[in-house]
Design a protein around this motif. Structure first.
Motif, short mmCIF file in Angstrom:
data_model
loop_
_atom_site.label_atom_id
_atom_site.label_comp_id
_atom_site.label_asym_id
_atom_site.label_seq_id
_atom_site.Cartn_x
_atom_site.Cartn_y
_atom_site.Cartn_z
N TRP A 220 -4.59 0.09 -4.27
CA TRP A 220 -5.54 0.78 -3.16
C TRP A 220 -7.19 0.28 -3.95
O TRP A 220 -7.85 0.21 -3.13
N LEU B 272 0.75 -1.25 -0.05
CA LEU B 272 0.02 -0.08 0.09
C LEU B 272 0.92 1.40 0.05
O LEU B 272 0.41 2.38 -0.57
N HIS B 273 2.11 1.18 0.52
CA HIS B 273 3.01 2.28 0.77
C HIS B 273 4.18 2.15 -0.11
O HIS B 273 5.15 2.76 0.16
N LEU C 210 0.41 2.36 -7.30
CA LEU C 210 -0.08 2.33 -5.84
C LEU C 210 -1.52 2.65 -5.98
O LEU C 210 -2.46 2.11 -5.05
N GLN C 211 -2.09 3.26 -6.86
CA GLN C 211 -3.41 3.55 -7.09
C GLN C 211 -4.11 2.13 -7.33
O GLN C 211 -5.40 1.78 -6.56
N LYS D 244 -0.04 11.25 2.20
CA LYS D 244 0.09 10.47 1.60
C LYS D 244 -0.96 10.12 0.40
O LYS D 244 -0.51 9.26 -0.43
N HIS E 148 7.64 5.42 -6.00
CA HIS E 148 6.60 4.51 -5.51
C HIS E 148 6.72 4.10 -4.25
O HIS E 148 6.55 3.16 -3.78
N ILE F 59 0.20 8.63 -3.14
CA ILE F 59 -0.59 7.51 -3.82
C ILE F 59 -1.21 7.67 -5.18
O ILE F 59 -1.32 7.18 -6.06
N VAL G 51 6.08 5.73 -0.39
CA VAL G 51 5.15 6.70 0.40
C VAL G 51 5.91 7.05 1.61
O VAL G 51 5.97 6.30 2.68
#
Length: 334
Positions: free
Chosen positions: A254, A196-197, A250-251, A240, A231, A244, A233
């Motif tokens: 999520w 996610l990060h 990263l999009q 953040k 990429h 993202i 975070v």
């Protein structure tokens, strides 16, 4: 029963509080050869007053705003030979991304500093990783991590649930190249492995094309690597979502986290501080009718304080708090 398992930095802190301490790592990278003195001075100008070097994400809000402004100007094609930005301004985003990459790389390649295990690569203990891997395989649960480290990846690879032709967990990479369609499952077999990060392994190969470095590359001299850190975070919690949003990779993670929560029977968070509001809001919205379990270190605070905190952060009374003296002692995944 398929679940969503979300891991925070408490996982690494339970193994080595020094090796995974963000302040320590940021300080070491700042004092290294990653940045020139000129780049350091430009970054210091973006920090809060009287802060001589970055030691926490909370200090990086203005820095991220500056990077975003520079990147906006870099995307505007100048009408003449003159550019909107000086050469220093043009290279500034790359310098900040490089700093984030090196911090994440140190986390990924962390070694013990404790006497008796000094220099050994940090790994999850088998009494924790074994039951976890067995549960992920049998339940086909989804796994999401907020960490840069390779603790979970190493454990899952050893267990044979990532990195093969028909993995139990898919991260979107095949032959070290990312594609959204690589996350599509066959007959909905298995789950997703969502960073996610970000990760120091991720790099740009071209416009909206992303590759993955080898772990061996991270252990070598990385000074000549390019297109890294975009990429990762590493910024103030309020910034953040913007980082993202600036990464298609990263999009996508999520996007699939939303899908994962929708099809899961329960959300389990382990080693997570609760301070990322963008994650908290998503869980509160998508898991309002599902049980949520939070496994945290006993040292985070008394249950009488932490239980109301978690209910507020995650949106309701469907939250159960489990406090452990060591989160790695938790094995009750079912």
């Amino acid at each position: 029963m398929r679940k969503v398992l979300i891991f925070g930095n408490g996982l690494g802190m339970a193994i080595s509080p020094v090796a995974y301490d963000l302040r320590t790592v940021m300080t070491r990278v700042w004092g290294g050869a990653t940045l020139s003195e000129e780049q350091r001075q430009l970054m210091i100008a973006c920090l809060p007053e009287d802060v001589a070097q970055p030691t926490s994400e909370e200090q990086l809000a203005t820095l991220q705003d500056t990077v975003a402004a520079c990147e906006t100007l870099l995307s505007i094609r100048p009408s003449s030979r003159q550019h909107w930005l000086t050469p220093q301004g043009q290279s500034f985003p790359d310098a900040v991304h490089r700093f984030a990459f090196e911090v994440a790389r140190e986390m990924y390649t962390a070694t013990h500093v404790e006497e008796g295990a000094e220099g050994e690569l940090c790994k999850l203990p088998p009494e924790f990783s074994g039951p976890l891997s067995d549960f992920v395989r049998s339940s086909q649960s989804h796994v999401a991590t907020l960490n840069y480290d390779g603790l979970l990846s190493t454990a899952f690879r050893s267990a044979g649930i990532v990195g093969n032709e028909n993995p139990v967990l898919r991260d979107g990479f095949i032959d070290n190249t990312f594609s959204r369609t690589n996350l599509f499952r066959k007959s909905e077999f298995g789950g997703w492995y969502l960073h996610l990060h970000g990760s120091p392994l991720f790099r740009d190969k071209g416009k909206e094309t992303f590759g993955k470095l080898s772990e061996r590359t991270l252990k070598r001299d990385t000074s000549r690597l390019v297109n890294v850190g975009n990429h990762v975070v590493l910024t103030h919690a309020l910034q953040k979502p913007n980082v993202i949003g600036g990464s298609l990779l990263l999009q996508t993670y999520w996007e699939f986290l939303r899908l994962a929560i929708d099809e899961a029977a329960e959300v389990v968070l382990l080693g997570y501080s609760g301070n990322d509001n963008h994650l908290n809001r998503l869980i509160a919205q998508r898991a309002a009718d599902k049980p949520i379990r939070v496994i945290e270190w006993l040292g985070a605070g008394a249950a009488a304080i932490r239980e109301p905190f978690w209910r507020t952060q995650l949106g309701g009374n469907n939250v159960t708090l489990v406090q452990k003296e060591n989160v790695l002692n938790f094995v009750d995944w079912t």
